[in-house]
Scaffold this motif. Structure first.
Motif, short mmCIF file in Angstrom:
data_model
loop_
_atom_site.label_atom_id
_atom_site.label_comp_id
_atom_site.label_asym_id
_atom_site.label_seq_id
_atom_site.Cartn_x
_atom_site.Cartn_y
_atom_site.Cartn_z
N GLU A 515 0.84 -1.20 0.00
CA GLU A 515 0.00 0.00 0.00
C GLU A 515 0.88 1.25 0.00
OE1 GLU A 515 -2.47 -0.32 3.43
OE2 GLU A 515 -3.95 -1.62 2.44
N LYS A 516 1.95 1.21 0.78
CA LYS A 516 2.85 2.36 0.87
C LYS A 516 3.49 2.66 -0.48
CE LYS A 516 6.59 4.21 3.69
NZ LYS A 516 7.36 4.04 4.94
N ILE A 517 3.90 1.62 -1.19
CA ILE A 517 4.51 1.81 -2.51
C ILE A 517 3.49 2.42 -3.47
CG2 ILE A 517 5.44 0.60 -4.53
CD1 ILE A 517 6.68 -1.43 -2.51
N LEU A 518 2.28 1.91 -3.48
CA LEU A 518 1.25 2.43 -4.39
C LEU A 518 0.97 3.90 -4.10
CD1 LEU A 518 -1.14 -0.64 -4.50
CD2 LEU A 518 0.11 0.31 -6.44
N ASP A 524 -4.09 4.46 -5.87
CA ASP A 524 -5.05 4.12 -4.82
C ASP A 524 -4.96 2.63 -4.50
OD1 ASP A 524 -7.18 3.68 -3.17
OD2 ASP A 524 -8.71 4.44 -4.55
N PRO A 525 -4.51 2.26 -3.30
CA PRO A 525 -4.38 0.83 -2.96
C PRO A 525 -5.69 0.05 -2.99
CG PRO A 525 -3.17 2.20 -1.40
CD PRO A 525 -4.01 3.12 -2.22
N THR A 526 -6.82 0.75 -2.95
CA THR A 526 -8.10 0.03 -2.97
C THR A 526 -8.47 -0.47 -4.37
OG1 THR A 526 -9.41 2.05 -3.32
CG2 THR A 526 -8.93 1.41 -1.04
N GLY A 549 -1.32 -9.53 0.16
CA GLY A 549 -2.77 -9.62 0.29
C GLY A 549 -3.50 -9.34 -1.01
N GLY A 550 -2.86 -9.70 -2.13
CA GLY A 550 -3.50 -9.52 -3.43
C GLY A 550 -3.18 -8.20 -4.10
N LEU A 551 -2.24 -7.42 -3.52
CA LEU A 551 -1.88 -6.13 -4.12
C LEU A 551 -0.72 -6.25 -5.09
CD1 LEU A 551 -2.14 -3.47 -1.27
CD2 LEU A 551 -3.74 -3.95 -3.12
#
Length: 653
Positions: A515-518, A524-526, A549-551
């Motif tokens: 999430e931090k990288i995105l 948007d990590p979502t 987690g699928g990111l």
């Protein structure tokens, strides 16, 4: 409202209100079409046949379409034959010419079937876009076939086109071009996430294919960057690419494909290492050379000769660039040849080879006169290889260190991070950069190294930075603590061969760092994903390509034959269409058999995410650009209506 001068320029393309209004209607209509299918592959490593098959088959999508259309009509064998025709039309035509009693009738039959499949894969596109993907000169006939209806008059017209094509002797060409068109329409955008070069036999053939592809981008890998440095004339990079490809018996690509003259190296190696068995330097033969076979023992001598040159040149670079932080890789001066040992990172290892005839104990990193002559010859060949330089320029113009596309982030190696998940500041010629800033700065510097070397002259020779990115521990393209080429060649103990990965590869197992990288790249990590390559996923050991987690998806599954024993499969394709995201898991490619037949294996395709609603072009990056264009054209329409810009009958010359 766009600037009036801009609207006047736009009026050259659309000289009156009606032409501008027509374009506005067209753009708004395109925005309502479904998003095209994107295909993501990484780590091709010169496996041209396997890669081209993946694209021709659209990673199994073409066979799925055939089964959907003809599942209750044709037998499974006939469906397989139709798929084989699309994947490799030239080979299937040769086989059919030898086996069919009425080859002309076979051509007529398969053209009908190919047209039906082509209709199915083209439904997402406008008619004009479909026609742009059709071959020149045959596009009119194909376009008519794709859009003819079933009315009696059109049916006769339809059959006349096909029969005339076959009767005129153009059936084979038409079939080949129609098969290629199906593949071009099935794959809308192609993303190559690094490492086209090395190990496999023909990266040159991959580049030729990509340069004729309609929409492709490349995220540079460490094996790509070292070739880019070699193309800039950097000796350390040149030694690396020659050593790597001599070690994999890729003489056809080096000498025939790129015209790199190895004669000076061959002569030097055969003289200096004539009595050396070069046991650890025997080539890994994944593919036999067809045009330029080289005796395995001679290849081993060449391998050792260029390896010694490489370690000397790398030592020179390490000393010239203390900021690279690679002092621990100064190894030649740590050897005790009488004792037969070497000290690396404070530990003493036994050498399995102590024959270093060109090593000067007083200056172990100095090249001999003959070694200098070898490098001068290699540099001249590489810098003046028109085909290689064309491929490298293509990689610059269609590539980058990373790419953001349709909400996803693509890069080959890693984003340097420390053990706590913080972005790691990396010293690049005296300045510290991290995260996105690091990637952007390196991208600019790499381009300057090749296109404007004088601008970076204060920082070193052209290609020095590319060499750093090839193997340094803080390089976003490498991501390992060290590259143990010396250890693998001169130390038998495999404990010395380990290349520990950097913290990034442990961190991405968890969602928060991803999430931090995105967010660092403005995504948007979502709704966004990271597509990553570089480190082969060992499926047979239970490892999953899905991280964070699928990111994040690591899609290096081993297209290269060199990795397939580790991974247990033969590569991944990540597929992103208008309805879902999926991973295609490939089996090893089976080449054409002597009898003209070929066995194709359908990949295992697993949906990893279903979109909440169908994604349209308006939802994509392309849609944002088309929306901007439509608003500008709409403003031009209003300018015509208001008399602000005068209408013309034709655009100005």
């Amino acid at each position: 409202m766009p600037d009036l001068k801009y609207l006047e320029l736009l009026a050259d393309r659309f000289p009156n209100e009606l032409s501008a209004a027509a374009e506005y209607i067209n753009l708004k209509a395109i925005l309502a079409l479904p998003k095209g299918t994107e295909y993501f592959l990484s780590d091709l490593h010169g496996e041209h046949e396997a890669f081209i098959h993946m694209i021709k088959s659209a990673s199994g999508t073409v066979k799925t379409k055939i089964d959907e259309i003809y599942g209750g009509i044709l037998s499974e064998d006939d469906r397989d034959d139709l798929a084989a025709l699309i994947y490799n039309p030239q080979a299937e035509i040769r086989r059919r010419k030898a086996s069919e009693e009425n080859f002309s009738q076979w051509c007529v039959t398969v053209i009908y079937r190919l047209v039906t499949v082509c209709k199915s894969v083209s439904t997402k596109y406008t008619r004009s876009r479909v026609r742009s993907r059709l071959p020149q000169y045959l596009d009119y006939a194909m376009d008519e076939l794709l859009h003819a209806d079933d009315e009696e008059n059109h049916a006769y017209y339809y059959s006349q086109i096909i029969n005339t094509v076959v009767d005129s002797g153009y059936g084979e060409i038409f079939i080949c071009e129609m098969a290629d068109s199906i593949s071009r329409l099935a794959v809308d955008q192609l993303h190559i996430i690094g490492d086209i070069f090395d190990r496999g036999a023909h990266p040159d053939s991959i580049f030729d294919y990509l340069m004729n592809f309609h929409d492709v981008d490349i995220q540079w890998g460490n094996h790509d960057i070292v070739w880019m440095g070699a193309a800039a004339g950097n000796w350390a990079c040149i030694a690396n690419i020659i050593r790597m490809n001599v070690s994999y018996n890729n003489f056809d690509m080096l000498e025939v494909g790129y015209g790199i003259n190895l004669r000076r190296l061959t002569t030097f190696a055969s003289e200096v290492y004539a009595n050396d068995p070069c046991i650890k330097f025997q080539p890994h033969i994944l593919d036999q050379s067809e045009y330029d076979p080289v005796d395995a023992q001679l290849a081993a001598m060449m391998h050792k000769a260029i390896a010694i040159i490489q370690f000397k040149l790398e030592g020179q670079l390490i000393k010239a660039h203390p900021e690279f932080g690679l002092d621990n890789r100064l190894i030649l001066d740590k050897m005790d040849l009488e004792k037969g040992t070497v000290v690396i990172d404070g530990k003493e290892w036994e050498l399995c080879d102590t024959n270093f005839p060109t090593l000067n104990p007083m200056d172990p990193y100095a090249l001999s006169e003959d070694e200098i002559a070898v490098m001068n010859s290699l540099e001249a060949s590489i810098v003046n290889s028109e085909r290689l330089q064309r491929h490298i320029r293509f990689m610059f113009s269609n590539g980058a260190l990373y790419k953001k596309v349709n909400g996803n982030l693509l890069y080959h190696g890693c984003i340097p991070m420390d053990e706590n998940g913080e972005f790691l500041p990396v010293d690049i010629y005296g300045g510290a950069y991290k995260g996105k800033q690091l990637m952007d700065h390196l991208d600019r510097m790499v381009r300057a190294s090749y296109f404007s070397p004088k601008t970076i002259a204060p920082y070193g020779k052209p290609g020095d930075l590319m060499w750093y990115l090839w193997l340094a521990k803080d390089s976003p393209l490498f991501g390992k603590a060290k590259m143990t080429t010396f250890e693998r060649l001169f130390i038998a103990d495999k404990a010395s061969h380990k290349e520990p990965t950097r913290p990034y590869y442990e961190l991405i197992r968890h969602r928060e760092p991803c999430e931090k990288i995105l967010r660092e790249f403005g995504l948007d990590p979502t709704r966004s994903k990271i597509l990553n390559g570089h480190v082969p996923v060992k499926i047979k050991e239970g490892e999953s390509p899905i991280k964070g987690g699928g990111l994040l998806y690591v899609i290096d599954g081993g297209i290269s034959k060199a990795y397939q024993k580790q991974t247990g499969i033969a590569g991944y394709t990540f597929i992103f269409n208008s309805r879902f995201m999926a991973l295609a898991e490939h089996k090893p490619y089976s080449p054409l058999k002597p009898d003209g037949t070929q066995e194709f294996f359908n990949p295992i395709v697993k949906t990893v995410e279903t979109l909440p609603s169908r994604m349209l072009i308006v939802d994509t990056d392309q849609g944002a650009e088309l929306l901007r264009q439509s608003e500008n054209v709409k403003a031009l329409v209003e300018a015509y209506r208001g008399g602000v810009i005068k209408e013309r009958k034709a655009a100005r010359k």
